[in-house]
Design a protein around this motif. Structure first.
Motif, short mmCIF file in Angstrom:
data_model
loop_
_atom_site.label_atom_id
_atom_site.label_comp_id
_atom_site.label_asym_id
_atom_site.label_seq_id
_atom_site.Cartn_x
_atom_site.Cartn_y
_atom_site.Cartn_z
N LEU A 52 0.82 -1.22 0.00
CA LEU A 52 0.00 0.00 0.00
C LEU A 52 0.85 1.26 0.00
N ARG A 109 4.03 3.72 -4.00
CA ARG A 109 3.22 4.58 -4.84
C ARG A 109 3.20 4.14 -6.30
N MET A 142 0.92 1.10 -6.55
CA MET A 142 -0.49 1.42 -6.35
C MET A 142 -1.08 2.12 -7.56
N ARG A 164 -3.54 -5.75 -5.23
CA ARG A 164 -4.06 -5.38 -6.55
C ARG A 164 -5.37 -6.12 -6.85
#
Length: 408
Positions: free
Chosen positions: A205, A208, A211, A334
């Motif tokens: 998480l 970056r 994500m 994901r």
């Protein structure tokens, strides 16, 4: 020990995982290719309820991916895979024997739970082999899936002449076989040092770059799931559905060797092109192409091209972005967000199909627009980002410590 033992271990792992894929995929596609026809014709369920049951399986599977993906990193993925196959065997057995809504819900929950366990286990084993074998191993893995997707609906159609209960029983037997095959894996990736399930999820998480990739690729699961739903809901019979499924899988299988080997799958253009193809397929369905066989085949070809590109693009991107001992956690994060979108989208599509031709066209156009929006989103994941592990040492599958930094 000779120097080539690790290589032999990798070959053995790939061979077993591909065999697991063959048995599991045959069992999955034989049953799922005809489940909508079974629920519609044999049980008389409305389109909205069918969409809800199928979307519930997705919701359970991808909601559980969040903790289970990281759990597969911490626990033995072989044991995880055996449990996954056992749960799916029971789920498919129930799917062919129950007729009540409550029974179907239980079957959907078991199938979803099994799927949440199966994919991190199998793909973690592949991601854990040496990089030079990983690409070819995943290519064999996905080609086996697509070949099974061509053959299995034909097997299911033949058994369907006796009854869907026989289709479900054969599927359960194949998943039980996959459970046994999982137990033959000898080389298991080591557990990540320092941290458990929560640490793995937190790491993903906070990354970056990863994500953003997860957000951009979220619609891929919705696109894949709804292709198998909207065709029978649109009125296609079992024979037409079988043709659609087989053509789609055959095109994907033919494309996989080119897409999965080398660095092509890691390029953002592969993900973009795949979404454009599936979006075009839904747009063609919205014009009424599904009403005749030639149009249905054209849609299947477009979805085949899209699926053939999207599957290796997602796997290789996650394998490149994730630390080797955190693949399950990254896959789980994901898949969790993808599953939420797939559940919401699948439920909405089922309800829209109940509204008649206008609702059907609206659902198909909406799916196409979501695919095109994903294709148009800017790509910004050429290498590792600034996640929690981007500046700390990491371990390769063979145990050598390397520094994680920007990748070419």
């Amino acid at each position: 020990m000779s120097a080539d033992v690790p290589g032999r271990g990798d070959r053995h792992t790939v061979a077993v995982v591909v065999a697991v894929q063959a048995a599991a995929s045959m069992g999955y596609f034989a049953a799922m290719a005809h489940v909508v026809v079974h629920l519609r014709d044999d049980l008389g369920l409305a389109a909205g309820l069918i969409g809800l049951v199928l979307a519930l399986r997705n919701l359970v599977q991808y909601a559980l991916f969040l903790p289970v993906g990281a759990l597969a990193d911490v626990l033995n993925p072989v044991r995880t895979g055996v449990l996954a196959c056992a749960l799916r065997a029971v789920g498919f057995a129930l799917l062919g024997t129950v007729s009540s809504t409550a029974g179907l819900v239980v079957a959907a929950v078991l199938l979803g739970t099994g799927g949440a366990l199966f994919h991190p286990a199998a793909q973690s084993l592949l991601a854990g082999v040496a990089e030079r074998r990983r690409a070819r191993g995943y290519a064999a893995y996905t080609i086996t899936l697509q070949i099974s997707a061509v053959v299995a609906p034909l097997l299911g159609l033949a058994l369907l002449n006796v009854g869907y209960w026989l289709v479900a029983a054969a599927s359960a037997g194949l998943w039980a076989t996959a459970a046994f095959l999982f137990s033959l894996v000898r080389q298991v990736p080591r557990a990540p040092a320092g941290g458990g399930v929560v640490a793995g999820v937190r790491t993903a998480l906070r990354d970056r770059v990863f994500m953003w990739f997860a957000v951009v690729s979220m619609p891929t699961m919705l696109m894949a799931d709804q292709a198998a739903v909207v065709v029978p809901l649109g009125g296609a019979d079992a024979g037409a559905v079988t043709v659609f499924s087989c053509v789609l899988a055959a095109v994907s299988a033919a494309l996989q060797p080119w897409c999965a080997v080398g660095s092509r799958a890691e390029r953002p253009a592969m993900l973009r092109a795949g979404m454009l193809f599936v979006g075009a397929g839904y747009l063609l369905l919205a014009t009424g192409a599904g009403g005749h066989l030639a149009g249905l085949v054209a849609v299947a070809v477009l979805h085949g091209f899209g699926g053939g590109m999207l599957q290796p693009a997602v796997f290789h991107s996650i394998a490149r972005l994730a630390p080797p001992t955190r693949y399950g956690a990254y896959l789980g994060v994901r898949a969790f967000f993808s599953g939420l979108l797939a559940f919401a989208g699948g439920t909405a599509v089922g309800r829209l199909f109940e509204l008649g031709p206008t609702g059907t066209a609206t659902a198909l156009v909406a799916l196409a627009l979501i695919a095109f929006a994903s294709a148009a989103a800017p790509r910004a994941f050429p290498g590792r980002g600034t996640g929690a592990e981007s500046a700390v040492p990491r371990e390769t599958p063979r145990g050598e410590t390397v520094k994680v930094g920007p990748r070419d």
